[in-house]
Scaffold this active site. Structure first.
Site, PDB file in Angstrom:
ATOM      1  N   SER A  77       0.830  -1.204   0.000  1.00 57.49           N
ATOM      2  CA  SER A  77       0.000   0.000   0.000  1.00 57.49           C
ATOM      3  C   SER A  77       0.865   1.255   0.000  1.00 57.49           C
ATOM      4  O   SER A  77       1.618   1.476  -0.947  1.00 57.49           O
ATOM      5  CB  SER A  77      -0.962  -0.044   1.194  1.00 57.49           C
ATOM      6  OG  SER A  77      -1.975   0.918   1.079  1.00 57.49           O
ATOM      7  N   HIS A 131      -7.298  -6.131   0.857  1.00 61.22           N
ATOM      8  CA  HIS A 131      -6.116  -5.312   1.140  1.00 61.22           C
ATOM      9  C   HIS A 131      -5.362  -5.790   2.383  1.00 61.22           C
ATOM     10  O   HIS A 131      -4.409  -5.150   2.804  1.00 61.22           O
ATOM     11  CB  HIS A 131      -6.579  -3.864   1.343  1.00 61.22           C
ATOM     12  CG  HIS A 131      -5.502  -2.824   1.185  1.00 61.22           C
ATOM     13  ND1 HIS A 131      -4.924  -2.523  -0.031  1.00 61.22           N
ATOM     14  CD2 HIS A 131      -4.907  -1.996   2.095  1.00 61.22           C
ATOM     15  CE1 HIS A 131      -4.030  -1.548   0.123  1.00 61.22           C
ATOM     16  NE2 HIS A 131      -3.993  -1.222   1.402  1.00 61.22           N
ATOM     17  N   ASP A 187     -10.091  -5.586  -3.422  1.00 65.17           N
ATOM     18  CA  ASP A 187      -9.487  -4.569  -2.563  1.00 65.17           C
ATOM     19  C   ASP A 187     -10.410  -3.344  -2.520  1.00 65.17           C
ATOM     20  O   ASP A 187     -10.720  -2.760  -3.567  1.00 65.17           O
ATOM     21  CB  ASP A 187      -8.112  -4.178  -3.125  1.00 65.17           C
ATOM     22  CG  ASP A 187      -7.291  -3.343  -2.160  1.00 65.17           C
ATOM     23  OD1 ASP A 187      -7.840  -2.378  -1.599  1.00 65.17           O
ATOM     24  OD2 ASP A 187      -6.107  -3.644  -1.981  1.00 65.17           O
TER      25      ASP A 187
END
Length: 299
Positions: A161, A276, A241
């Site tokens: 991320s 995620h 995600d």
């Protein structure tokens, strides 16, 4: 460096460290996993044990990936050490988001050198990650003429991320000097200049000057960095995600590499059903570990 704790895990040890940083002017925590090869008397090495650096995402500390990503199994399999840095400077003296949000300030340093006050006093995360920390770890672990670990020359980088952005940015910015042997990312923010998370961070840390933003943005950097050899970038991202369409936008990186030396050498694997979380990360860590092991000369 101060050893805070040593944890036996898999065939090696996770060393939790703390030190006073010159870059951030604060105390910084970092976790280092030393694989079984570091302790083995039966596996003498002619070369130093290489390193993989994992940059974590928003709100994380060095403990998140250490506990949830399961890199240690792969480190033992191939014979590399792992470095898990923190995501920002911390402490009462360190400015954070005045509104108290989780995507800026403490736990959200975005791996850049801030130029705007009050953040420029402490948020020098680019220098910390790519310059100070490798030297500090080298000085701590390689003492008395015995250099068993390589923190500066045979190193790979990856991240998740915000950390995926940090890995891509650091790899491309240091590409001409071959700072890292390889780069991969899990659900990275590939074009922060064009998405809300990145715009908020860049404006807060770097100000309104877009040239400052482009100096860290992977989609801008990759257009001006000429690939050499057989270098590739590996990316995984889940199609479930929740941040995919608003903040991550991997298609922007694939668009940026068109007609560049990187076209066809940035592999984005969109995997069905994954989100995620660290469930996603840990599932694909083995593939990333093999990718880096090859580039570090371990396979």
């Amino acid at each position: 460096m101060k050893v805070v704790k040593e944890v036996f895990v898999c065939g090696g040890k996770l060393i939790k460290l703390s030190h006073k940083s010159i870059s951030t002017k604060t105390s910084m925590n970092v976790n280092v996993y030393l694989p079984k090869q570091y302790y083995s008397q039966d596996l003498p090495r002619k070369e130093r044990i290489p390193t993989v650096v994992f940059l974590s995402g928003l709100t994380c500390t060095p403990d998140n990936a250490s506990e949830k990503a399961f890199w240690q199994f792969q480190a033992d399999k191939y014979g590399f050490a792992m470095v898990f840095p923190d995501t920002s400077p911390r402490g009462d003296e360190v400015a954070s988001d005045p509104e108290g949000s989780w995507d800026f300030g403490h736990g959200a340093g975005f791996y850049v050198n801030a130029t705007q006050e009050p953040y420029a006093q402490h948020y020098m995360m680019y220098d910390y990650i790519h310059k100070e920390l490798p030297q500090t770890l080298d000085s701590h672990f390689n003492k008395d003429g015995v250099a068993k670990l390589d923190f500066q020359d045979n190193v790979a980088i990856t991240g998740h991320s915000m950390g995926g952005f940090g890995a891509l940015s650091g790899y491309l910015r240091g590409y001409s000097e071959k700072r890292y042997k390889s780069c991969s990312a899990f659900a990275p923010i590939v074009n922060p200049s064009k998405v809300p998370w990145g715009q908020k961070a860049f404006k807060g840390y770097l100000g309104d000057e877009r040239a400052q933003w482009q100096a860290y943005d992977p989609c801008s950097l990759i257009k001006n960095v000429r690939r050499t050899g057989d270098d590739k970038i590996l990316i995984h991202i889940g199609d479930a995600d929740p941040f995919l369409e608003e903040h991550l936008k991997p298609e922007l990186l694939l668009e940026a590499v068109k007609s560049t030396s990187w076209q066809g050498h940035v592999q984005v694997k969109k995997v069905h059903g994954f989100d995620h979380s660290y469930y996603f990360i840990s599932t694909f860590v083995p593939e990333h570990a093999e990718f880096h092991a090859k580039n570090l000369g371990l396979i």
